[in-house]
Scaffold this motif. Structure first.
Motif, PDB file in Angstrom:
ATOM      1  N   GLU A 162       0.731  -1.426   0.086  1.00 36.01           N
ATOM      2  CA  GLU A 162       0.049   0.113  -0.132  1.00 36.01           C
ATOM      3  C   GLU A 162       0.971   1.329   0.154  1.00 36.01           C
ATOM      4  O   GLU A 162       0.406   2.249  -0.975  1.00 36.01           O
ATOM      5  N   ILE A 163       2.093   1.213   0.725  1.00 33.67           N
ATOM      6  CA  ILE A 163       2.791   2.552   0.758  1.00 33.67           C
ATOM      7  C   ILE A 163       3.649   2.794  -0.610  1.00 33.67           C
ATOM      8  O   ILE A 163       3.987   3.711  -0.915  1.00 33.67           O
ATOM      9  N   THR A 164       3.661   1.609  -1.465  1.00 31.71           N
ATOM     10  CA  THR A 164       4.658   1.651  -2.508  1.00 31.71           C
ATOM     11  C   THR A 164       3.806   1.775  -3.884  1.00 31.71           C
ATOM     12  O   THR A 164       4.204   2.356  -5.003  1.00 31.71           O
ATOM     13  N   ALA A 165       2.388   1.289  -3.701  1.00 29.34           N
ATOM     14  CA  ALA A 165       1.649   1.253  -4.958  1.00 29.34           C
ATOM     15  C   ALA A 165       1.756   2.598  -5.600  1.00 29.34           C
ATOM     16  O   ALA A 165       1.646   2.709  -6.836  1.00 29.34           O
ATOM     17  N   PRO A 166       1.699   3.845  -4.943  1.00 29.67           N
ATOM     18  CA  PRO A 166       1.416   5.067  -5.279  1.00 29.67           C
ATOM     19  C   PRO A 166       2.822   5.557  -6.389  1.00 29.67           C
ATOM     20  O   PRO A 166       2.541   6.107  -7.338  1.00 29.67           O
ATOM     21  N   PHE A 167       3.898   4.908  -6.054  1.00 27.07           N
ATOM     22  CA  PHE A 167       5.134   5.051  -6.917  1.00 27.07           C
ATOM     23  C   PHE A 167       4.774   4.786  -8.347  1.00 27.07           C
ATOM     24  O   PHE A 167       5.190   5.228  -9.403  1.00 27.07           O
ATOM     25  N   PHE A 168       4.159   3.302  -8.490  1.00 27.60           N
ATOM     26  CA  PHE A 168       3.701   2.825  -9.728  1.00 27.60           C
ATOM     27  C   PHE A 168       2.657   3.611 -10.363  1.00 27.60           C
ATOM     28  O   PHE A 168       2.514   3.794 -11.582  1.00 27.60           O
ATOM     29  N   VAL A 169       1.607   4.244  -9.878  1.00 32.32           N
ATOM     30  CA  VAL A 169       0.757   5.165 -10.359  1.00 32.32           C
ATOM     31  C   VAL A 169       1.492   6.599 -11.040  1.00 32.32           C
ATOM     32  O   VAL A 169       1.029   6.743 -12.033  1.00 32.32           O
ATOM     33  N   ARG A 170       2.277   6.825 -10.127  1.00 35.67           N
ATOM     34  CA  ARG A 170       3.301   8.096 -10.759  1.00 35.67           C
ATOM     35  C   ARG A 170       4.046   7.667 -12.098  1.00 35.67           C
ATOM     36  O   ARG A 170       4.187   8.367 -12.966  1.00 35.67           O
ATOM     37  N   ARG A 171       4.552   6.525 -11.833  1.00 31.08           N
ATOM     38  CA  ARG A 171       5.506   6.197 -13.065  1.00 31.08           C
ATOM     39  C   ARG A 171       4.629   5.479 -14.140  1.00 31.08           C
ATOM     40  O   ARG A 171       5.144   5.773 -15.363  1.00 31.08           O
ATOM     41  N   PHE A 172       3.708   4.870 -14.035  1.00 37.18           N
ATOM     42  CA  PHE A 172       2.924   4.362 -14.924  1.00 37.18           C
ATOM     43  C   PHE A 172       1.382   4.870 -15.150  1.00 37.18           C
ATOM     44  O   PHE A 172       0.588   4.001 -15.119  1.00 37.18           O
ATOM     45  N   THR A 173       1.358   6.245 -14.996  1.00 37.24           N
ATOM     46  CA  THR A 173      -0.005   6.759 -15.041  1.00 37.24           C
ATOM     47  C   THR A 173      -1.090   6.188 -16.277  1.00 37.24           C
ATOM     48  O   THR A 173      -2.142   6.191 -16.134  1.00 37.24           O
ATOM     49  N   PRO A 174      -0.548   6.302 -17.644  1.00 41.20           N
ATOM     50  CA  PRO A 174      -1.233   6.069 -18.599  1.00 41.20           C
ATOM     51  C   PRO A 174      -1.589   4.452 -18.801  1.00 41.20           C
ATOM     52  O   PRO A 174      -2.396   4.092 -19.693  1.00 41.20           O
ATOM     53  N   MET A 175      -1.052   3.477 -18.009  1.00 39.30           N
ATOM     54  CA  MET A 175      -1.136   2.165 -18.160  1.00 39.30           C
ATOM     55  C   MET A 175      -1.960   1.564 -17.126  1.00 39.30           C
ATOM     56  O   MET A 175      -1.889   2.083 -16.051  1.00 39.30           O
ATOM     57  N   ARG A 176      -2.899   0.702 -17.603  1.00 37.78           N
ATOM     58  CA  ARG A 176      -3.748  -0.285 -16.705  1.00 37.78           C
ATOM     59  C   ARG A 176      -3.012  -1.319 -16.055  1.00 37.78           C
ATOM     60  O   ARG A 176      -2.298  -2.185 -17.051  1.00 37.78           O
ATOM     61  N   TRP A 177      -2.685  -1.182 -14.796  1.00 37.82           N
ATOM     62  CA  TRP A 177      -2.064  -2.505 -14.283  1.00 37.82           C
ATOM     63  C   TRP A 177      -2.448  -3.087 -12.824  1.00 37.82           C
ATOM     64  O   TRP A 177      -3.263  -2.361 -12.048  1.00 37.82           O
ATOM     65  N   SER A 178      -2.029  -4.159 -12.710  1.00 38.05           N
ATOM     66  CA  SER A 178      -2.352  -4.789 -11.379  1.00 38.05           C
ATOM     67  C   SER A 178      -0.828  -5.590 -10.569  1.00 38.05           C
ATOM     68  O   SER A 178      -0.083  -5.783 -11.614  1.00 38.05           O
ATOM     69  N   ILE A 179      -0.834  -5.419  -9.655  1.00 38.26           N
ATOM     70  CA  ILE A 179       0.156  -5.853  -8.757  1.00 38.26           C
ATOM     71  C   ILE A 179      -0.499  -6.864  -7.789  1.00 38.26           C
ATOM     72  O   ILE A 179      -0.973  -6.683  -6.901  1.00 38.26           O
ATOM     73  N   LEU A 180       0.066  -8.226  -7.927  1.00 36.06           N
ATOM     74  CA  LEU A 180      -0.443  -9.259  -6.890  1.00 36.06           C
ATOM     75  C   LEU A 180       0.590  -9.577  -6.069  1.00 36.06           C
ATOM     76  O   LEU A 180       1.628  -9.813  -6.384  1.00 36.06           O
ATOM     77  N   THR A 181       0.004  -9.663  -4.456  1.00 37.06           N
ATOM     78  CA  THR A 181       1.226 -10.123  -3.674  1.00 37.06           C
ATOM     79  C   THR A 181       0.219 -11.247  -2.653  1.00 37.06           C
ATOM     80  O   THR A 181      -0.816 -11.027  -2.575  1.00 37.06           O
ATOM     81  N   PRO A 182       1.211 -12.009  -1.879  1.00 41.61           N
ATOM     82  CA  PRO A 182       0.411 -12.717  -0.818  1.00 41.61           C
ATOM     83  C   PRO A 182      -0.314 -12.019   0.144  1.00 41.61           C
ATOM     84  O   PRO A 182      -0.980 -12.365   0.896  1.00 41.61           O
ATOM     85  N   ASP A 183       0.022 -10.734   0.089  1.00 40.34           N
ATOM     86  CA  ASP A 183      -0.637  -9.886   1.345  1.00 40.34           C
ATOM     87  C   ASP A 183      -1.790  -9.195   0.724  1.00 40.34           C
ATOM     88  O   ASP A 183      -2.417  -8.667   1.427  1.00 40.34           O
ATOM     89  N   GLY A 184      -1.856  -8.820  -0.497  1.00 43.94           N
ATOM     90  CA  GLY A 184      -3.128  -8.245  -1.113  1.00 43.94           C
ATOM     91  C   GLY A 184      -2.820  -7.790  -2.428  1.00 43.94           C
ATOM     92  O   GLY A 184      -1.639  -8.115  -3.007  1.00 43.94           O
ATOM     93  N   THR A 185      -3.640  -6.995  -3.112  1.00 44.06           N
ATOM     94  CA  THR A 185      -3.791  -6.758  -4.541  1.00 44.06           C
ATOM     95  C   THR A 185      -3.694  -5.147  -4.711  1.00 44.06           C
ATOM     96  O   THR A 185      -4.446  -4.600  -3.940  1.00 44.06           O
ATOM     97  N   ALA A 186      -3.088  -4.625  -5.591  1.00 46.90           N
ATOM     98  CA  ALA A 186      -3.258  -3.218  -5.924  1.00 46.90           C
ATOM     99  C   ALA A 186      -3.568  -3.153  -7.510  1.00 46.90           C
ATOM    100  O   ALA A 186      -3.038  -3.826  -8.334  1.00 46.90           O
ATOM    101  N   GLY A 187      -4.702  -2.307  -7.751  1.00 46.75           N
ATOM    102  CA  GLY A 187      -4.994  -2.039  -9.412  1.00 46.75           C
ATOM    103  C   GLY A 187      -5.089  -0.626  -9.521  1.00 46.75           C
ATOM    104  O   GLY A 187      -5.739   0.158  -8.724  1.00 46.75           O
ATOM    105  N   TRP A 188      -4.586  -0.406 -10.936  1.00 47.98           N
ATOM    106  CA  TRP A 188      -4.689   1.064 -11.241  1.00 47.98           C
ATOM    107  C   TRP A 188      -5.402   0.915 -12.723  1.00 47.98           C
ATOM    108  O   TRP A 188      -5.026   0.430 -13.502  1.00 47.98           O
TER     109      TRP A 188
END
Length: 477
Positions: free
Chosen positions: A151-177
């Motif tokens: 959760e604290i690192t996901a905003p970095f990927f939002v800033r870096r890959f703003t035009p791209m639809r992405w998901s990061i899957l982990t054993p702790d949870g998932t993040a989607g943009w």
């Protein structure tokens, strides 16, 4: 025993609320317990002492709050107990967080450091893979962080890959943009992420080409790229072999005889490095000398984001020169022209037109790859007229050395580089154009254009015209 139930493993707000209540009620650290999940007791499992008379509201320094927010993300089971112990002690020692030699403070700071390092590794080692989820292109990554930093690192990927639809899957949870909103979901498993995509080979090619055996420090490499992350990195499969061969490759590099220094070229490159302007008095006498000089070219800004300056390739006295627009992604990595998808189209068309690729000098109007990042990809951007003009000096130098009889310019940018003006390719295509040096120019489309035509029939018709243009160039030799 006073027991507080927290909503999740990273429930900092829940811990802070319960810890404040415990401290105000005088619950000693040995009598406090924090558990994750509902149904495991209330705020006070057993009767606890009422708040002490005149107890003041809990106030702590900012340094403690910032450290606690990080430590909560650590995977250690006793992290909540450690933080409450510090909170309890801060009542009598308000400056405790400044005492870095204290055992509890040092422990908390080390755990916070480990969490920060895990976030940094996540930024470095997440590898997205392309999928089609029914809504178009999307990117999915599987990652196993050392600590709960999604959760604290996901905003970095939002800033870096703003035009791209992405998901990061982990054993702790998932993040989607979705290009507009960042959302978090439940834990995932490895089988929910794709295994590979076509970009895997690019990563391996880049990693192998940038690996310097003479500078290998295995311990430092494993510190920066811990083995726990290797299984999800496409390039990691190369590491054992590269490390095993490093000694042999280093010895070969040392044993290789250095070429005789070219003082004239060294002087020119030195001037380029100093003042970022090209010495117009320098005239390369060989293609090899020209290629070395291009690597130091600063005539336009494109060199800053490119891996190599990519000069032409082919016989030194070829009768046919083919000029494209600029190197693509694969050409930039390899340092050679027309080795990617457009190059494969060109090779097949040359074969059909009866022209041997080895008899042709192939080059580009612009020598550095102009692009913009899009996820893991670098998307082509058309060079400006100013960039083509700045790079025309190199194309003219190649023409003086190769002395081709026919020059086939593929696309408007190549035409600008060859003719010095922006041509109308569709109107002038296939018509011989006399050049001042005695050569003949022809215009045609770029092979990448053929790759972009969606309709199969239209693509086949355009390819036939392209082959006919090559045959026309052969007839003029």
């Amino acid at each position: 025993m006073a027991v507080a139930s927290l909503a999740g493993e990273t429930d900092f707000e829940g811990w802070r609320k319960a810890a404040r209540a415990f401290r105000e009620a005088g619950v000693a650290p040995a009598e406090a317990r924090f558990v994750v999940g509902a149904g495991q007791g209330g705020l006070f499992d057993d009767a606890a002492a009422p708040p002490e008379p005149g107890a003041a509201a809990v106030s702590v320094p900012r340094a403690f709050v910032e450290t606690a927010q990080a430590v909560v993300l650590h995977r250690s089971a006793d992290r909540f107990d450690l933080l409450y112990r510090l909170l309890w002690r801060l009542r009598d020692a308000p400056e405790l967080m400044r005492v870095v030699s204290d055992r509890d403070v040092a422990d908390a700071l080390e755990r916070a450091k480990n969490v920060s390092r895990a976030s940094h590794k996540m930024k470095a080692f997440v590898r997205f893979r392309q999928v089609d989820d029914g809504q178009g292109e999307a990117w999915v990554a599987w990652f196993e962080p050392a600590h709960r930093v999604l959760e604290i690192t996901a905003p970095f990927f939002v800033r870096r890959f703003t035009p791209m639809r992405w998901s990061i899957l982990t054993p702790d949870g998932t993040a989607g943009w979705d290009t507009e909103r960042l959302t978090f979901g439940p834990p995932a498993t490895r089988d929910m992420a794709p295994d590979a995509d076509e970009m895997e080979e690019f990563w391996r090619t880049y990693y192998a080409s940038s690996f310097n055996p003479a500078r290998l420090k295995t311990r430092a490499m494993r510190s920066e790229m811990p083995k726990r992350y290797w299984k999800n990195l496409p390039e990691a499969a190369l590491i054992p072999e590269l490390v095993a061969q490093s000694t042999v490759r280093t010895e070969a590099m040392v044993a290789a005889r250095a070429p005789e220094p070219n003082r004239r070229l060294e002087k020119t490159l030195s001037r380029l490095a100093r003042d970022a302007s090209f010495d117009e008095g320098f005239i390369p006498s060989t293609l090899e000398e020209l290629d070395a000089a291009v690597q130091a070219c600063r005539r336009c800004p494109l060199w800053r984001d490119a891996t190599h300056g990519v000069c032409g390739q082919g016989p030194g006295k070829a009768r046919l020169m083919i000029v494209g627009e600029q190197p693509g992604d694969q050409e930039d990595l390899a340092g050679r022209p027309f080795v990617g998808p457009a190059g494969r189209v060109l090779d097949a068309a040359l074969d059909e037109a009866g022209i041997e690729r080895d008899d042709v000098f192939v080059t580009n109007a612009v020598k550095h790859f102009k692009h913009e990042p899009r996820g893991k990809r670098r998307l082509h951007k058309t060079p400006s007229a100013g960039e083509v003009s700045a790079c025309r000096w190199w194309l003219e130098a190649e023409r003086r050395l190769v002395k081709p009889k026919v020059i086939l310019a593929m696309g408007a940018t190549a035409g600008l580089g060859v003719l010095g003006r922006k041509p109308a390719v569709t109107k002038e295509r296939g018509q011989p154009i006399a050049l001042a040096d005695g050569a003949t120019a022809l215009l045609t489309v770029h092979p990448s254009y053929l790759l972009r035509i969606p309709d199969a029939a239209a693509r086949a018709a355009e390819r036939a015209r392209f082959v006919a243009d090559l045959e026309r160039a052969r007839s003029l030799l």
